[in-house]
Design a protein around this motif. Structure first.
Motif, PDB file in Angstrom:
ATOM      1  N   LEU A 170      61.678  39.489  28.026  1.00 14.15           N
ATOM      2  CA  LEU A 170      61.759  38.138  27.496  1.00 14.15           C
ATOM      3  C   LEU A 170      63.205  37.716  27.580  1.00 14.15           C
ATOM      4  O   LEU A 170      64.107  38.455  27.182  1.00 14.15           O
ATOM      5  CB  LEU A 170      61.298  38.077  26.040  1.00 14.15           C
ATOM      6  CG  LEU A 170      59.860  38.460  25.758  1.00 14.15           C
ATOM      7  CD1 LEU A 170      59.527  38.171  24.298  1.00 14.15           C
ATOM      8  CD2 LEU A 170      58.892  37.760  26.669  1.00 14.15           C
ATOM      9  N   VAL A 171      63.418  36.522  28.129  1.00 18.24           N
ATOM     10  CA  VAL A 171      64.764  35.979  28.276  1.00 18.24           C
ATOM     11  C   VAL A 171      64.776  34.525  27.822  1.00 18.24           C
ATOM     12  O   VAL A 171      63.750  33.848  27.842  1.00 18.24           O
ATOM     13  CB  VAL A 171      65.276  36.099  29.741  1.00 18.24           C
ATOM     14  CG1 VAL A 171      65.563  37.548  30.100  1.00 18.24           C
ATOM     15  CG2 VAL A 171      64.307  35.481  30.725  1.00 18.24           C
ATOM     16  N   LEU A 172      65.944  34.067  27.434  1.00 20.90           N
ATOM     17  CA  LEU A 172      66.149  32.686  27.006  1.00 20.90           C
ATOM     18  C   LEU A 172      67.050  32.019  28.044  1.00 20.90           C
ATOM     19  O   LEU A 172      68.250  32.298  28.102  1.00 20.90           O
ATOM     20  CB  LEU A 172      66.800  32.650  25.624  1.00 20.90           C
ATOM     21  CG  LEU A 172      66.978  31.274  25.008  1.00 20.90           C
ATOM     22  CD1 LEU A 172      65.627  30.580  24.811  1.00 20.90           C
ATOM     23  CD2 LEU A 172      67.714  31.384  23.674  1.00 20.90           C
ATOM     24  N   LEU A 173      66.437  31.166  28.867  1.00 25.00           N
ATOM     25  CA  LEU A 173      67.168  30.503  29.946  1.00 25.00           C
ATOM     26  C   LEU A 173      67.396  29.043  29.602  1.00 25.00           C
ATOM     27  O   LEU A 173      66.806  28.508  28.653  1.00 25.00           O
ATOM     28  CB  LEU A 173      66.356  30.603  31.249  1.00 25.00           C
ATOM     29  CG  LEU A 173      65.944  32.010  31.683  1.00 25.00           C
ATOM     30  CD1 LEU A 173      65.091  31.934  32.944  1.00 25.00           C
ATOM     31  CD2 LEU A 173      67.156  32.895  31.897  1.00 25.00           C
ATOM     32  N   GLU A 174      68.242  28.393  30.385  1.00 27.03           N
ATOM     33  CA  GLU A 174      68.393  26.944  30.248  1.00 27.03           C
ATOM     34  C   GLU A 174      67.012  26.322  30.455  1.00 27.03           C
ATOM     35  O   GLU A 174      66.229  26.808  31.294  1.00 27.03           O
ATOM     36  CB  GLU A 174      69.379  26.406  31.280  1.00 27.03           C
ATOM     37  CG  GLU A 174      70.807  26.884  31.076  1.00 27.03           C
ATOM     38  CD  GLU A 174      71.410  26.363  29.782  1.00 27.03           C
ATOM     39  OE1 GLU A 174      71.136  25.206  29.391  1.00 27.03           O
ATOM     40  OE2 GLU A 174      72.154  27.126  29.142  1.00 27.03           O
ATOM     41  N   PRO A 175      66.677  25.239  29.742  1.00 25.86           N
ATOM     42  CA  PRO A 175      65.325  24.681  29.826  1.00 25.86           C
ATOM     43  C   PRO A 175      64.837  24.378  31.252  1.00 25.86           C
ATOM     44  O   PRO A 175      63.681  24.681  31.579  1.00 25.86           O
ATOM     45  CB  PRO A 175      65.414  23.402  28.990  1.00 25.86           C
ATOM     46  CG  PRO A 175      66.472  23.717  27.979  1.00 25.86           C
ATOM     47  CD  PRO A 175      67.486  24.562  28.731  1.00 25.86           C
TER      48      PRO A 175
ATOM     49  N   GLY B 114      58.999  46.516  16.702  1.00 27.13           N
ATOM     50  CA  GLY B 114      58.387  47.540  17.524  1.00 27.13           C
ATOM     51  C   GLY B 114      58.812  47.561  18.978  1.00 27.13           C
ATOM     52  O   GLY B 114      58.307  48.354  19.765  1.00 27.13           O
ATOM     53  N   ARG B 115      59.744  46.684  19.359  1.00 29.66           N
ATOM     54  CA  ARG B 115      60.152  46.598  20.758  1.00 29.66           C
ATOM     55  C   ARG B 115      61.674  46.726  20.898  1.00 29.66           C
ATOM     56  O   ARG B 115      62.424  46.278  20.032  1.00 29.66           O
ATOM     57  CB  ARG B 115      59.725  45.263  21.352  1.00 29.66           C
ATOM     58  CG  ARG B 115      58.221  45.043  21.308  1.00 29.66           C
ATOM     59  CD  ARG B 115      57.799  43.981  22.268  1.00 29.66           C
ATOM     60  NE  ARG B 115      56.404  43.642  22.151  1.00 29.66           N
ATOM     61  CZ  ARG B 115      55.417  44.257  22.794  1.00 29.66           C
ATOM     62  NH1 ARG B 115      55.684  45.245  23.602  1.00 29.66           N
ATOM     63  NH2 ARG B 115      54.160  43.872  22.632  1.00 29.66           N
ATOM     64  N   PRO B 116      62.130  47.301  22.031  1.00 31.57           N
ATOM     65  CA  PRO B 116      63.569  47.340  22.300  1.00 31.57           C
ATOM     66  C   PRO B 116      64.114  45.915  22.421  1.00 31.57           C
ATOM     67  O   PRO B 116      63.537  45.077  23.116  1.00 31.57           O
ATOM     68  CB  PRO B 116      63.668  48.077  23.641  1.00 31.57           C
ATOM     69  CG  PRO B 116      62.403  48.855  23.737  1.00 31.57           C
ATOM     70  CD  PRO B 116      61.367  48.001  23.063  1.00 31.57           C
ATOM     71  N   THR B 117      65.201  45.672  21.719  1.00 32.43           N
ATOM     72  CA  THR B 117      65.801  44.350  21.648  1.00 32.43           C
ATOM     73  C   THR B 117      67.283  44.497  21.941  1.00 32.43           C
ATOM     74  O   THR B 117      67.933  45.406  21.423  1.00 32.43           O
ATOM     75  CB  THR B 117      65.593  43.778  20.226  1.00 32.43           C
ATOM     76  OG1 THR B 117      64.195  43.813  19.930  1.00 32.43           O
ATOM     77  CG2 THR B 117      66.109  42.370  20.101  1.00 32.43           C
TER      78      THR B 117
ATOM     79  N   LYS C 106      73.597  37.558  18.767  1.00 33.09           N
ATOM     80  CA  LYS C 106      72.206  37.106  18.800  1.00 33.09           C
ATOM     81  C   LYS C 106      71.471  37.879  19.888  1.00 33.09           C
ATOM     82  O   LYS C 106      72.083  38.385  20.821  1.00 33.09           O
ATOM     83  CB  LYS C 106      72.138  35.604  19.123  1.00 33.09           C
ATOM     84  CG  LYS C 106      72.768  34.712  18.087  1.00 33.09           C
ATOM     85  CD  LYS C 106      72.636  33.265  18.515  1.00 33.09           C
ATOM     86  CE  LYS C 106      73.303  32.330  17.523  1.00 33.09           C
ATOM     87  NZ  LYS C 106      73.197  30.934  17.978  1.00 33.09           N
ATOM     88  N   VAL C 107      70.176  37.907  19.793  1.00 32.30           N
ATOM     89  CA  VAL C 107      69.345  38.587  20.775  1.00 32.30           C
ATOM     90  C   VAL C 107      69.388  37.828  22.100  1.00 32.30           C
ATOM     91  O   VAL C 107      69.297  36.602  22.125  1.00 32.30           O
ATOM     92  CB  VAL C 107      67.884  38.688  20.281  1.00 32.30           C
ATOM     93  CG1 VAL C 107      66.964  39.226  21.364  1.00 32.30           C
ATOM     94  CG2 VAL C 107      67.815  39.556  19.034  1.00 32.30           C
ATOM     95  N   PHE C 108      69.546  38.579  23.208  1.00 31.63           N
ATOM     96  CA  PHE C 108      69.485  37.957  24.533  1.00 31.63           C
ATOM     97  C   PHE C 108      68.338  38.492  25.380  1.00 31.63           C
ATOM     98  O   PHE C 108      68.024  37.914  26.422  1.00 31.63           O
ATOM     99  CB  PHE C 108      70.823  38.068  25.281  1.00 31.63           C
ATOM    100  CG  PHE C 108      71.222  39.460  25.693  1.00 31.63           C
ATOM    101  CD1 PHE C 108      70.808  40.010  26.900  1.00 31.63           C
ATOM    102  CD2 PHE C 108      72.045  40.222  24.869  1.00 31.63           C
ATOM    103  CE1 PHE C 108      71.198  41.282  27.277  1.00 31.63           C
ATOM    104  CE2 PHE C 108      72.438  41.500  25.243  1.00 31.63           C
ATOM    105  CZ  PHE C 108      72.013  42.035  26.446  1.00 31.63           C
ATOM    106  N   ALA C 109      67.655  39.555  24.947  1.00 29.88           N
ATOM    107  CA  ALA C 109      66.521  40.066  25.721  1.00 29.88           C
ATOM    108  C   ALA C 109      65.652  40.988  24.885  1.00 29.88           C
ATOM    109  O   ALA C 109      66.140  41.684  23.992  1.00 29.88           O
ATOM    110  CB  ALA C 109      67.007  40.799  26.961  1.00 29.88           C
TER     111      ALA C 109
END
Length: 134
Positions: A66-71, A34-37, A42-45
């Motif tokens: 939503l983002v995937l950053l270095e820990p 239901g959300r723009p991806t 792979k998904v980045f946002a």
């Protein structure tokens, strides 16, 4: 079963976000859950998210990314009041960031960092070689 759309396709905040995200090499958009991806391989946002509080209350964040950053970067970001741990993806390292007070350059930088975490190496090199990418 298809998910109900959880965004307004004509939202100007989404349009600005979309332009930045799709400016990254070979970035594409799809609607997932239901959300723009935004993704390459792979998904980045993601645009929009929900947060579940310890009380069980759900809080919608329609103008967040939503983002995937270095820990370590994610840990620092989570100290900011405009960030949150999203439902479902939070345990795997994704963080939510409200877009309201972010400058375009900061959105671009966070998207590029997340892109680097997920994109194939040849695409990451294209971002690193492009001085306008950050």
């Amino acid at each position: 079963m298809a998910h109900e759309l959880m965004f307004d396709p004509d939202d100007p905040v989404l349009e600005q976000f979309r332009q930045i995200a799709l400016s990254l090499p070979e970035a594409q958009e799809k609607v997932s859950h239901g959300r723009p991806t935004f993704f390459t391989k792979k998904v980045f946002a993601y645009f929009g998210a929900a947060e579940k509080h310890v009380t069980g209350e759900l809080e919608q964040h329609p103008h967040a990314m939503l983002v995937l950053l270095e820990p370590m970067d994610a840990e620092v970001m989570l100290e900011r009041p405009d960030t949150f741990v999203p439902m479902y993806l939070g345990p795997t390292g994704w963080i939510g960031v409200e877009l309201a007070d972010l400058e375009t350059a900061e959105i671009r930088e966070l998207l590029a960092d997340s892109y680097r975490s997920t994109a194939p190496a040849r695409l990451v090199r294209m971002v690193e070689d492009d001085p306008t990418a950050d």
